[in-house]
Design an enzyme around this catalytic site. Structure first.
Site, short mmCIF file in Angstrom:
data_model
loop_
_atom_site.label_atom_id
_atom_site.label_comp_id
_atom_site.label_asym_id
_atom_site.label_seq_id
_atom_site.Cartn_x
_atom_site.Cartn_y
_atom_site.Cartn_z
CE1 TYR A 66 27.68 23.66 37.22
CE2 TYR A 66 29.20 22.69 35.65
CZ TYR A 66 28.89 23.06 36.93
OH TYR A 66 29.79 22.84 37.94
CG HIS A 72 31.82 31.90 37.63
ND1 HIS A 72 31.33 33.17 37.51
CD2 HIS A 72 31.07 31.30 38.58
CE1 HIS A 72 30.31 33.32 38.34
NE2 HIS A 72 30.14 32.21 39.02
CE1 TYR A 126 34.83 23.39 39.97
CE2 TYR A 126 32.46 23.09 40.10
CZ TYR A 126 33.57 23.89 40.24
OH TYR A 126 33.42 25.18 40.66
CE LYS A 127 27.70 19.85 40.52
NZ LYS A 127 27.45 21.15 41.18
CD GLU A 179 26.60 26.91 47.02
OE1 GLU A 179 27.68 26.71 47.59
OE2 GLU A 179 26.51 27.45 45.90
CG ASN A 213 25.86 25.21 42.01
OD1 ASN A 213 25.74 24.07 41.53
ND2 ASN A 213 26.92 25.96 41.79
NE ARG A 244 22.64 29.33 38.78
CZ ARG A 244 23.67 28.53 39.07
NH1 ARG A 244 24.47 28.82 40.08
NH2 ARG A 244 23.94 27.44 38.37
#
Lengths: 347, 232
Positions: A37, A193, A316-317, A265, A225, A223
């Site tokens: 990140y 978040h 998490y993903k 994204e 993701n 950005r």
């Protein structure tokens, strides 16, 4: 523009696919062979002709199919589009931004004519012609945010700014990577978040918020993701997780190339002029593993990123259970050669 | 902003005050470090105000009594301008209304449930003048629901204090069917509306005054780990 809109689906028979052109211009999110990140924001300025950065809002071959899918999601669950009452002005700001941008960047498809506050909007691909009064919601079939985002690819959220914070208080969210607008609406920046691992401790959100509070009108930023999605399903919502969750258990070495997708994204952030809110378009791009590996540099790099990713991020993903299969399948495309810096496909 | 779900990543549970050897005189709940959307609770302190509104449930009565004990010589003056609204614990039914009555506040009201008390609470908030101090004490559910009414009434954030006491039972919204299950003590648990097996994600909405519940066996239907009592 040298392409036609695909007649394809993002559900049931999943006929979605990327043309060769779409593969070449796919926004591959990794500019190096590893990932962690970071705030990673850069000015959202026009980029290479033909790339997804060429225009403020990219319109690609999936446009009509994505808009059809959005309408189906909304029919099934109207809570995917919500706006708290004080956010209507921000909705008009967003409508203006999208209409002006598209009419400027794609004049053969979109037109906007203004006579004072009397506006006429023409969307040729969707066969829409609408005359309305700007700032008068009674002249549109939906609220301003819903009206325009039913005609724009990607999810959109609107953030109000007050008390030195950003508050997510409106959104059109039907192509999300597993987060719920209905649950998160009304939250502050750190609250919405909250479930993200590792990033809070690294100060990512503190820095991002500080940066965004100062975002200026006319100077948007962007950005990336990313995550992983089984089948080209745009609507990976938590609401429908019981429906799409089981497909994760169906991935194997025989079908992974066709069914596993990298989900990227392209997020842009825009200060809005009247409301001082921030618009946050979250544009989702999907690519099949078998499409992605046609670009040798991306194939090598994706193998390395997935192999070396922090396990908390893979969990998490949501692809921890298929990570080994992914690495095994991708490894056949990684000859160990170095990759060039940056995300463009050619070496 | 993607929040691709961390399934089964168990959150750290709050802990009750420790066993022998730790300070048992303070009964407010001690929470382990948690994630960011979770409310942070303090310890009620007397503040100067034109009026005082105390809303408590169950063990929260103790926090209100402690509040006035701290006020010392100012307590009588505060109590003359204090309205207490009390609800027995929805989790355990414990009822300490007598201790609140003994304080001698200008108004002291007991309701059988938060929902029964809410119209009164909203009226008090609507009638409030500048300088009202609000004290919320008890379970996370009571604090969350009352705080929602306080926010909707437009009171300034700094006029509200909270202190957690008593049960850690949670109010959880099923992200799938949107139904809210009250008084959840185990993880996973069964949604009281749609029947799905849900794990309690440590993600809290102040607007809903609820945590988020997510289907735990979506990827492997039927494989539900045994329920553990995490929110006693």
């Amino acid at each position: 523009m040298g392409f036609e809109f695909n007649n394809e689906t993002f559900r049931n028979d999943f006929t979605f696919r990327n043309s060769e052109r779409a593969i070449k211009r796919f926004p591959f999110p990794f500019d190096r062979d590893d990932y962690m990140y970071s705030v990673n924001m850069e000015p959202h300025v026009p980029g290479r002709p033909g790339s997804v950065f060429e225009h403020a809002f990219d319109v690609d071959e999936h446009y009509l199919a994505e808009m059809r899918d959005r309408a189906l999601v909304l029919k099934d669950d109207p809570l995917r589009c919500q706006s708290l009452p004080h956010m209507e002005l921000a909705g008009w700001d967003l409508l203006e931004l999208i209409m002006e941008s598209k009419a400027r960047d794609y004049p053969h498809w979109f037109e906007l004519h203004k006579t004072g506050n009397r506006w006429t909007w023409i969307n040729r691909p969707m066969e829409i012609e609408q005359t309305f009064t700007f700032l008068d919601p009674s002249t549109l079939p939906y609220g301003p945010m819903e009206y325009i985002t039913r005609q724009a690819q990607g999810d959109f959220t609107l953030q109000d700014q007050r008390d030195e914070n950003l508050w997510i208080e409106a959104g059109m969210v039907t192509t999300q990577a597993d987060w719920s607008l209905d649950f998160d609406i009304g939250m502050s920046f750190h609250e919405w978040h909250a479930p993200v691992p590792l990033a809070h401790e690294k100060g990512v959100f503190d820095r991002a918020l500080k940066f965004l509070l100062k975002l200026q009108h006319g100077a948007p930023v962007r950005r990336f993701n990313w995550t992983m999605t089984v089948d080209p399903l745009l609507d990976t919502s938590p609401e429908n997780y019981p429906k799409w969750g089981p497909t994760k258990a169906e991935i194997n070495l025989d079908n992974i190339g066709h069914r596993q997708h990298l989900r990227v994204e392209l997020q842009t952030l825009w200060r809005l002029p009247r409301s001082n809110a921030i618009a946050f378009p979250i544009r989702c791009y999907l690519i099949k593993f078998e499409e992605l590996v046609t670009q040798p540099k991306w194939a090598r790099r994706l193998h390395r990123v997935v192999r070396d990713l922090h396990p908390d991020l893979a969990a998490y993903k949501g692809f921890l259970r298929n990570r080994e299969t992914m690495v095994k399948w991708l490894s056949q495309f990684d000859d160990g050669l170095p990759t060039s810096p940056g995300w463009w496909p050619e070496d | 902003m993607t929040e691709a779900g961390a399934r089964r990543v168990m959150c750290r549970a709050p802990v009750q005050p420790g066993p022998a050897g730790t300070d048992r005189t303070m009964s407010q709940t001690v929470f382990e470090k948690s994630i960011r959307s979770r409310p942070v609770y303090g310890v009620l302190q007397p503040r100067a105000g034109t009026a005082h509104l105390c809303v408590a449930d169950g063990e929260g009565a103790g926090a209100i009594c402690d509040l006035f004990a701290k006020a010392g010589p100012d307590a009588a003056g505060m109590l003359a301008r204090t309205h207490v609204i009390y609800v027995p614990s929805i989790a355990t039914g414990s009822d300490h209304f007598a201790s609140l009555q003994a304080l001698g506040a200008a108004q002291c009201h007991r309701s059988p449930s938060f929902w029964a008390a809410e119209p009164r609470l909203r009226k008090v908030l609507a009638d409030a003048h500048m300088g009202l101090q609000v004290y919320l004490a008890g379970t996370e559910t009571l604090i969350g629901l009352a705080q929602r009414d306080v926010m909707e009434a437009g009171l300034p954030h700094e006029a509200v204090q909270t202190e957690h006491r008593g049960s850690l039972a949670r109010r959880v919204q099923c992200v799938h069917c949107k139904g809210i299950t009250e008084n959840v003590t185990t993880d996973p648990f069964t949604c009281s509306h749609c029947g799905l097996n849900l794990f309690v994600r440590d993600h809290y909405s102040r607007r809903l005054a609820a945590f988020q519940g997510v289907n735990i066996d979506a990827e492997d239907p039927g494989q539900v780990p045994p329920a553990v009592e995490r929110f006693k």
